[in-house]
Design a protein around this motif. Sequence first.
Motif, PDB file in Angstrom:
ATOM      1  N   THR A  18       0.843  -1.203   0.000  1.00  0.00           N
ATOM      2  CA  THR A  18       0.000   0.000   0.000  1.00  0.00           C
ATOM      3  C   THR A  18       0.873   1.247   0.000  1.00  0.00           C
ATOM      4  OG1 THR A  18      -1.821  -1.086   1.170  1.00  0.00           O
ATOM      5  CG2 THR A  18      -1.713   1.313   1.288  1.00  0.00           C
ATOM      6  N   THR A  20       1.088   5.243   0.598  1.00  0.00           N
ATOM      7  CA  THR A  20       0.391   6.311   1.325  1.00  0.00           C
ATOM      8  C   THR A  20       1.085   7.632   1.052  1.00  0.00           C
ATOM      9  OG1 THR A  20      -0.339   4.808   3.075  1.00  0.00           O
ATOM     10  CG2 THR A  20      -0.333   7.166   3.572  1.00  0.00           C
ATOM     11  N   GLU A  56     -13.748  10.132   4.658  1.00  0.00           N
ATOM     12  CA  GLU A  56     -13.073   9.152   3.805  1.00  0.00           C
ATOM     13  C   GLU A  56     -13.854   8.965   2.520  1.00  0.00           C
ATOM     14  OE1 GLU A  56     -11.761   5.460   5.868  1.00  0.00           O
ATOM     15  OE2 GLU A  56     -12.935   4.433   4.332  1.00  0.00           O
ATOM     16  N   LYS A  57     -13.113   8.711   1.445  1.00  0.00           N
ATOM     17  CA  LYS A  57     -13.732   8.421   0.149  1.00  0.00           C
ATOM     18  C   LYS A  57     -12.952   7.297  -0.501  1.00  0.00           C
ATOM     19  CE  LYS A  57     -16.946  10.672  -2.427  1.00  0.00           C
ATOM     20  NZ  LYS A  57     -16.693  12.013  -2.934  1.00  0.00           N
ATOM     21  N   ARG A  58     -13.675   6.385  -1.161  1.00  0.00           N
ATOM     22  CA  ARG A  58     -12.988   5.254  -1.813  1.00  0.00           C
ATOM     23  C   ARG A  58     -13.418   5.137  -3.268  1.00  0.00           C
ATOM     24  NH1 ARG A  58     -11.088   0.955   1.849  1.00  0.00           N
ATOM     25  NH2 ARG A  58     -11.452   1.630   3.997  1.00  0.00           N
ATOM     26  N   LYS A  59     -12.469   4.636  -4.058  1.00  0.00           N
ATOM     27  CA  LYS A  59     -12.770   4.338  -5.455  1.00  0.00           C
ATOM     28  C   LYS A  59     -11.835   3.207  -5.875  1.00  0.00           C
ATOM     29  CE  LYS A  59     -12.572   6.341 -10.089  1.00  0.00           C
ATOM     30  NZ  LYS A  59     -12.172   7.552 -10.841  1.00  0.00           N
ATOM     31  N   ARG A  61      -9.175   0.764  -5.862  1.00  0.00           N
ATOM     32  CA  ARG A  61      -8.025   0.569  -4.959  1.00  0.00           C
ATOM     33  C   ARG A  61      -7.571   1.872  -4.303  1.00  0.00           C
ATOM     34  NH1 ARG A  61      -3.573  -0.450  -7.277  1.00  0.00           N
ATOM     35  NH2 ARG A  61      -4.170   0.081  -9.420  1.00  0.00           N
ATOM     36  N   LYS A  63      -8.079   5.256  -1.816  1.00  0.00           N
ATOM     37  CA  LYS A  63      -8.801   5.766  -0.660  1.00  0.00           C
ATOM     38  C   LYS A  63      -8.204   7.102  -0.262  1.00  0.00           C
ATOM     39  CE  LYS A  63      -8.254   4.499   3.761  1.00  0.00           C
ATOM     40  NZ  LYS A  63      -8.274   3.667   5.006  1.00  0.00           N
ATOM     41  N   THR A  65      -8.490  10.242   2.716  1.00  0.00           N
ATOM     42  CA  THR A  65      -9.034  10.737   3.975  1.00  0.00           C
ATOM     43  C   THR A  65      -8.794  12.231   4.050  1.00  0.00           C
ATOM     44  OG1 THR A  65      -7.002  10.344   5.206  1.00  0.00           O
ATOM     45  CG2 THR A  65      -8.623   8.541   5.128  1.00  0.00           C
ATOM     46  N   HIS A  76      -4.266   6.813  -0.350  1.00  0.00           N
ATOM     47  CA  HIS A  76      -3.755   5.454  -0.295  1.00  0.00           C
ATOM     48  C   HIS A  76      -4.052   4.716  -1.596  1.00  0.00           C
ATOM     49  CE1 HIS A  76      -3.532   5.819   4.159  1.00  0.00           C
ATOM     50  NE2 HIS A  76      -4.672   6.478   4.026  1.00  0.00           N
ATOM     51  N   THR A  78      -3.979   0.803  -2.563  1.00  0.00           N
ATOM     52  CA  THR A  78      -3.752  -0.552  -2.079  1.00  0.00           C
ATOM     53  C   THR A  78      -3.387  -1.474  -3.238  1.00  0.00           C
ATOM     54  OG1 THR A  78      -6.105  -1.049  -2.284  1.00  0.00           O
ATOM     55  CG2 THR A  78      -5.344  -0.273  -0.147  1.00  0.00           C
TER      56      THR A  78
END
Lengths: 112, 112
Positions: A18, A20, A56-59, A61, A63, A65, A76, A78
Amino acid sequence: SQKIEQNSEALNIQEGKTATLTCNYTNYSPAYLQWYRQDPGRGPVFLLLIRENEKEKRKERLKVTFDTTLKQSLFHITASQPADSATYLCALEAGGYNKLIFGAGTRLAVHP
Amino acid sequence: DTAVSQTPKYLVTQMGNDKSIKCEQNLGHDTMYWYKQDSKKFLKIMFSYNNKELIINETVPNRFSPKSPDKAHLNLHINSLELGDSAVYFCASSQGPRSPLHFGNGTRLTVT
């Protein structure tokens, strides 16, 4: 004075780990923050937008914050892949009509 | 179909000359921008137009004059070019406030 800081050093990681990336800012109170990817010789490409009331928001892989108390955003990736190697830019809304101020970017290199 | 297109991609010229960079977007967006990316990779906003009206005008020498003949086009004219104008200039568009920017692939201007 207003400032946006991203890791100035390149980030080297192994494939599958991952990544960051950090974006810190001072003397701003942005309503939202955006992350972009830039490849050599190309324009930035939008990845994610996060608002001040979102933690937080994800799409897929990715992410993001957003901590308005710490004045920091973390990005991030991943299960990183060599194709993720690029420069990643954070951008803050700095008042006015969608006026975005960009950080200098962090270069990410993912090694097989 | 290219969403935001700029011409030319490369521009090499001598000090004192006048040059123009053209930008067109086919996304139907209302807002267009010019950004400058210097050798340190900072992206700095120069101008923004919304529906042909100038809405953001950063501290830019008045040798730089944007022109928007319609909301799909935003051109940048630069008079009396100086060495310090050498940079990559990016055009971008967005649907409106708090929405992502779509960038062109840049015009690399070299002033000799």
